[in-house]
Design an enzyme around this catalytic site. Structure first.
Site, PDB file in Angstrom:
ATOM      1  N   TYR A 104       7.393  12.337   3.063  1.00  0.00           N
ATOM      2  CA  TYR A 104       6.806  13.951   3.215  1.00  0.00           C
ATOM      3  C   TYR A 104       7.601  14.324   4.325  1.00  0.00           C
ATOM      4  CZ  TYR A 104       3.827  13.151  -0.800  1.00  0.00           C
ATOM      5  OH  TYR A 104       3.065  12.950  -1.992  1.00  0.00           O
ATOM      6  N   ARG A 140      -1.632   9.583   8.669  1.00  0.00           N
ATOM      7  CA  ARG A 140      -1.364   8.644   7.953  1.00  0.00           C
ATOM      8  C   ARG A 140       0.237   8.266   8.130  1.00  0.00           C
ATOM      9  NH1 ARG A 140      -3.035   6.348   3.146  1.00  0.00           N
ATOM     10  NH2 ARG A 140      -1.230   5.577   1.759  1.00  0.00           N
ATOM     11  N   GLY A 190      -6.768   2.873  -2.851  1.00  0.00           N
ATOM     12  CA  GLY A 190      -6.395   4.096  -3.924  1.00  0.00           C
ATOM     13  C   GLY A 190      -6.288   3.812  -5.448  1.00  0.00           C
ATOM     14  N   ARG A 191      -5.337   2.983  -5.740  1.00  0.00           N
ATOM     15  CA  ARG A 191      -4.893   2.663  -7.254  1.00  0.00           C
ATOM     16  C   ARG A 191      -6.330   2.057  -7.807  1.00  0.00           C
ATOM     17  NH1 ARG A 191      -0.591   2.218  -4.291  1.00  0.00           N
ATOM     18  NH2 ARG A 191       1.361   3.491  -5.296  1.00  0.00           N
TER      19      ARG A 191
END
Length: 172
Positions: A22, A70, A162-163
């Site tokens: 990003y 992050r 997360g996943r």
């Protein structure tokens, strides 16, 4: 402005996303940042944009509410952002008033990451120990016992899932 709106909406914590290719990460990584001005070149130049973002968010976000950043702790690609770079960034983020570094990795399709349970936990531990800042561990954390062991060992202050939470909404 987004941090002020988040506070007004009652949000308890915010995170600057400076990982995974990003915008902020694209400035940090020497692979993607080939600029020759004050926002490129050496480590200080490549960190400049991310630190400016962190300063602006910290200024707009209440001191009593946590601010996360992050980071890709390494790119996983030759000549890319390294764990040493991440420690240096974390020290600067701490000086700005960032509370927690969320220690992830990657950001390029060609990245070579050693996917195995807890593969990024050592990165969180090193950033925590060497920069003196709280960290959040991520990276293939698959069960509660593993998450608890990470916290009990002192490798990180927080664990993010997360996943696993996506595939099992009752994981917790």
């Amino acid at each position: 402005a987004a941090a002020r709106r988040a506070h007004a909406a009652g949000v308890d914590a915010v995170e600057v996303h400076g990982a995974h290719g990003y915008l902020a990460h694209s400035f940090l990584s020497p692979v993607s940042n080939t600029r020759r001005d004050e926002y490129g070149g050496d480590l200080a130049g490549r960190m400049r944009f991310a630190l400016e973002i962190a300063r602006a968010v910290r200024a707009a976000w209440p001191a009593g509410k946590p601010l996360f950043f992050r980071a890709s702790t390494y790119d996983g690609i030759d000549g890319g952002w390294s764990l040493d770079d991440s420690v240096a960034l974390a020290k600067e983020l701490k000086a700005i008033g960032v509370d927690i570094v969320d220690c992830s990795a990657g950001g390029f399709l060609a990245a070579r990451l050693p996917f195995k349970p807890g593969y990024l936990v050592p990165n969180a531990a090193r950033v925590r120990d060497e920069a003196g800042i709280a960290t959040q561990a991520v990276g293939f954390i698959t069960d509660a016992a593993q998450a608890e062991a990470i916290l009990e060992s002192g490798a990180a202050d927080l664990v993010a899932v997360g996943r696993e939470a996506l595939s099992d909404p009752h994981w917790a």
